[in-house]
Scaffold this motif. Sequence first.
Motif, PDB file in Angstrom:
ATOM      1  N   PRO A  69       3.772  -9.215  -4.039  1.00 52.26           N
ATOM      2  CA  PRO A  69       4.783  -8.155  -4.076  1.00 52.26           C
ATOM      3  C   PRO A  69       4.328  -6.933  -3.292  1.00 52.26           C
ATOM      4  O   PRO A  69       3.136  -6.659  -3.184  1.00 52.26           O
ATOM      5  N   GLY A  70       5.275  -6.232  -2.747  1.00 51.11           N
ATOM      6  CA  GLY A  70       4.971  -5.003  -2.020  1.00 51.11           C
ATOM      7  C   GLY A  70       4.686  -3.876  -2.984  1.00 51.11           C
ATOM      8  O   GLY A  70       4.689  -4.036  -4.196  1.00 51.11           O
ATOM      9  N   GLY A  71       4.467  -2.718  -2.428  1.00 49.00           N
ATOM     10  CA  GLY A  71       4.211  -1.560  -3.261  1.00 49.00           C
ATOM     11  C   GLY A  71       3.817  -0.357  -2.425  1.00 49.00           C
ATOM     12  O   GLY A  71       3.821  -0.398  -1.196  1.00 49.00           O
ATOM     13  N   THR A  72       3.501   0.717  -3.110  1.00 50.93           N
ATOM     14  CA  THR A  72       3.112   1.967  -2.472  1.00 50.93           C
ATOM     15  C   THR A  72       1.730   2.344  -2.968  1.00 50.93           C
ATOM     16  O   THR A  72       1.443   2.233  -4.156  1.00 50.93           O
ATOM     17  N   PHE A  73       0.867   2.763  -2.048  1.00 49.08           N
ATOM     18  CA  PHE A  73      -0.486   3.147  -2.411  1.00 49.08           C
ATOM     19  C   PHE A  73      -0.949   4.288  -1.524  1.00 49.08           C
ATOM     20  O   PHE A  73      -0.357   4.577  -0.497  1.00 49.08           O
ATOM     21  N   ARG A  74      -2.008   4.954  -1.974  1.00 45.80           N
ATOM     22  CA  ARG A  74      -2.631   5.991  -1.158  1.00 45.80           C
ATOM     23  C   ARG A  74      -3.626   5.318  -0.229  1.00 45.80           C
ATOM     24  O   ARG A  74      -4.470   4.550  -0.670  1.00 45.80           O
ATOM     25  N   MET A  75      -3.543   5.631   1.052  1.00 43.74           N
ATOM     26  CA  MET A  75      -4.452   5.054   2.037  1.00 43.74           C
ATOM     27  C   MET A  75      -5.263   6.176   2.661  1.00 43.74           C
ATOM     28  O   MET A  75      -4.732   7.236   2.951  1.00 43.74           O
ATOM     29  N   VAL A 134       3.046  -1.317  -7.763  1.00 49.57           N
ATOM     30  CA  VAL A 134       3.599  -2.558  -7.235  1.00 49.57           C
ATOM     31  C   VAL A 134       5.103  -2.559  -7.450  1.00 49.57           C
ATOM     32  O   VAL A 134       5.590  -2.257  -8.535  1.00 49.57           O
ATOM     33  N   ALA A 135       5.846  -2.911  -6.395  1.00 48.99           N
ATOM     34  CA  ALA A 135       7.308  -2.981  -6.488  1.00 48.99           C
ATOM     35  C   ALA A 135       7.708  -4.202  -7.304  1.00 48.99           C
ATOM     36  O   ALA A 135       7.016  -5.206  -7.331  1.00 48.99           O
ATOM     37  N   GLY A 136       8.827  -4.121  -7.942  1.00 50.08           N
ATOM     38  CA  GLY A 136       9.321  -5.235  -8.754  1.00 50.08           C
ATOM     39  C   GLY A 136      10.236  -6.174  -7.982  1.00 50.08           C
ATOM     40  O   GLY A 136      10.982  -6.916  -8.585  1.00 50.08           O
ATOM     41  N   THR A 137      10.173  -6.146  -6.661  1.00 50.95           N
ATOM     42  CA  THR A 137      11.046  -6.981  -5.858  1.00 50.95           C
ATOM     43  C   THR A 137      10.674  -8.452  -6.014  1.00 50.95           C
ATOM     44  O   THR A 137       9.525  -8.828  -5.771  1.00 50.95           O
ATOM     45  N   PRO A 138      11.636  -9.276  -6.402  1.00 52.46           N
ATOM     46  CA  PRO A 138      11.335 -10.705  -6.553  1.00 52.46           C
ATOM     47  C   PRO A 138      11.196 -11.379  -5.186  1.00 52.46           C
ATOM     48  O   PRO A 138      11.643 -10.842  -4.172  1.00 52.46           O
ATOM     49  N   HIS A 188      -2.789   9.464   2.631  1.00 54.07           N
ATOM     50  CA  HIS A 188      -1.333   9.485   2.783  1.00 54.07           C
ATOM     51  C   HIS A 188      -0.731   8.259   2.106  1.00 54.07           C
ATOM     52  O   HIS A 188      -1.418   7.271   1.869  1.00 54.07           O
ATOM     53  N   LEU A 189       0.535   8.362   1.758  1.00 55.06           N
ATOM     54  CA  LEU A 189       1.222   7.252   1.115  1.00 55.06           C
ATOM     55  C   LEU A 189       1.606   6.200   2.143  1.00 55.06           C
ATOM     56  O   LEU A 189       2.075   6.523   3.229  1.00 55.06           O
ATOM     57  N   VAL A 190       1.416   4.943   1.783  1.00 54.95           N
ATOM     58  CA  VAL A 190       1.830   3.819   2.601  1.00 54.95           C
ATOM     59  C   VAL A 190       2.611   2.877   1.700  1.00 54.95           C
ATOM     60  O   VAL A 190       2.197   2.596   0.577  1.00 54.95           O
ATOM     61  N   THR A 191       3.736   2.401   2.186  1.00 58.69           N
ATOM     62  CA  THR A 191       4.534   1.429   1.456  1.00 58.69           C
ATOM     63  C   THR A 191       4.592   0.154   2.275  1.00 58.69           C
ATOM     64  O   THR A 191       4.874   0.190   3.470  1.00 58.69           O
ATOM     65  N   VAL A 192       4.283  -0.957   1.621  1.00 60.20           N
ATOM     66  CA  VAL A 192       4.346  -2.257   2.284  1.00 60.20           C
ATOM     67  C   VAL A 192       5.368  -3.136   1.574  1.00 60.20           C
ATOM     68  O   VAL A 192       5.539  -3.044   0.356  1.00 60.20           O
ATOM     69  N   ASP A 193       6.052  -3.959   2.353  1.00 58.87           N
ATOM     70  CA  ASP A 193       6.987  -4.933   1.795  1.00 58.87           C
ATOM     71  C   ASP A 193       6.211  -6.112   1.227  1.00 58.87           C
ATOM     72  O   ASP A 193       5.075  -6.367   1.609  1.00 58.87           O
ATOM     73  N   GLY A 194       6.850  -6.855   0.346  1.00 58.82           N
ATOM     74  CA  GLY A 194       6.249  -8.075  -0.164  1.00 58.82           C
ATOM     75  C   GLY A 194       6.141  -9.102   0.962  1.00 58.82           C
ATOM     76  O   GLY A 194       6.839  -9.017   1.972  1.00 58.82           O
ATOM     77  N   PHE A 195       5.257 -10.080   0.780  1.00 58.79           N
ATOM     78  CA  PHE A 195       5.065 -11.104   1.811  1.00 58.79           C
ATOM     79  C   PHE A 195       4.516 -12.375   1.183  1.00 58.79           C
ATOM     80  O   PHE A 195       3.980 -12.366   0.077  1.00 58.79           O
TER      81      PHE A 195
END
Length: 102
Positions: free
Chosen positions: A61-67, A44-48, A81-88
């Motif tokens: 929070p967004g983050g990167t995971f294996r999908m 999980v990303a630490g983006t506030p 594969h790696l997928v990164t999603v932004d927070g929402f």
Amino acid sequence: MAHASTDVRVSAFALCAIGTTLFTGGCQERPARPATPSQDQIGVAGTPPPGTAPQGMVWIPGGTFRMGCDNCGMPDAEPVHLVTVDGFWMDETPVTNSQFAA
């Protein structure tokens, strides 16, 4: 047309799937390969949040995971594969399509 209970089940399933994938690193462990990302790239990303929460919403929070999965009998899910999603922002409570349209 979907019933309210169907919408809630789908929402709950989606949240469970996202959470499980983000925190466990994917559906299955992938055999080590030279191009496999390191474990520290997953999480999980630490983006506030980008400001104050809108009423009735929470920050996810967004983050990167294996999908995906390898050798799982579902060709459309291969390869992992790696997928990164932004927070929402997400509603605190499930909302059906009918409620949203009202």
